[in-house]
Design an enzyme around this catalytic site. Sequence first.
Site, short mmCIF file in Angstrom:
data_model
loop_
_atom_site.label_atom_id
_atom_site.label_comp_id
_atom_site.label_asym_id
_atom_site.label_seq_id
_atom_site.Cartn_x
_atom_site.Cartn_y
_atom_site.Cartn_z
N GLY A 77 0.52 -17.87 -28.99
CA GLY A 77 -0.76 -17.48 -29.01
C GLY A 77 -1.17 -17.03 -30.63
CG ASN A 78 -5.04 -17.56 -31.58
OD1 ASN A 78 -5.74 -16.65 -31.08
ND2 ASN A 78 -4.97 -18.67 -31.27
#
Length: 403
Positions: free
Chosen positions: A212-213
């Site tokens: 993810g980020n």
Amino acid sequence: MSVLSGKNVLVGVTAGIAAYKTANLVRLFIKAGANVQVIMTPASKDFVTPLTLSTLSKNPVHSTFYNKDEENELWNNHVELGLWADLLVVAPATANTLSKMANGTCDNLLLATYLSAKSTVYFAPAMDLDMYKHPSTKNTLEKLQEFGNIMIPAESGELASGLVGEGRMAEPSTIISFIEQDILSGLPLNGKKVLITAGPTYEAIDPVRFIGNHSSGKMGFELAKCAANLGANVYLITGPTNEKVQHTLIKVIDVISAQDMYNATHTYFAEVDIAIAAAAVADYKPLKAENQKIKKKNDAMSLEMIKTKDILASMGASKEQQFLVGFALETTNEIENATGKLERKNLDLIVLNSLQDKGAGFKNTTNKVTIIDKSKDQIAFTLKSKTEVASDIFNEIIKRTNA
Ligand code: CTP
């Protein structure tokens, strides 16, 4: 959230039996998020008590030019009340008060406030059917509308006299939706549909892990709220985020992966007028998401990754009437890279944020952007809250569309 949220509403109450319904009207304004103050004509107090209306409006009720009972007599400034109001709603509006409003009579606080108010004025007539039909009433109603006041028509039904006919004040819920619709119809994005992608995407590695980020989704959510406040119907397609929004004009579509976001985007893209890609979409995902949790074995492991679909580029490739806006987060050659993206992805506008600017980008509540359009015109904005940035972006969109 209603378009009435945050609006200052001055409710004028006059002496008609329908004044008992105004208690509910005040309640509905408060429920819609409006700030409410009430002005009563002296005779209206025979129909509903100031205590009821002050309790429901959460504000003292005004009815005279000054408060006699106070130790220090207090002047009720009608000019100030008029300036405070975003809207003045006279409900019920009796034949007597309407006639005075039409003729500039100014013998009570409500009428003085009406004469000095700069806000939109709505009035909801309430009277017996023969009074409503009388040519002088018809004249009054026409004159008031010619002045720019907005009439919320009386309804037909059983009247206090026992007679049945036209003259009954519109129901409080009807008054609220009438005013909401009227406000909406004057907004620049009324009738437009806007699609916004927001937040990060999560790309599964196995059932418990993902790539993810740090995107918070804040910018996308602010854009959605701004579009809805400008009257648009919004599809907000968002990856996992802690952000929340409740607005009658915003439909939230929760997604997880880039592929989910791509699918949701193309479900709605064909029908929208404006699309903004504010999501931080993963550029790569694991080639294969394992069905079972990966066990630790060797000292090192590697994951084979493949490109995700570029959602924004796919919108650019299939766009027709849509005005398309992308974001670019750059660290070097910012303008050049952002302009390149604008051309490659067939955008109308690109919003550049540089990671070199303090307070810009991902997790912050602020952002510092430069907006570049198709003719390469650049507008650099100062560091602002994401709410203000959203509004700047929509100003630039509205300038460049028929909205
Ligand atoms: N975007 C998208 N789908 C992707 C990747 C990006 O819709 N799979 C959108 C983002 O929402 C943003 C814009 O494309 O509006 C720019 O994304 P960015 O990742 O900065 O640019 P890339 O085109 O991926 O180029 P690079 O990674 O080389 O900077």
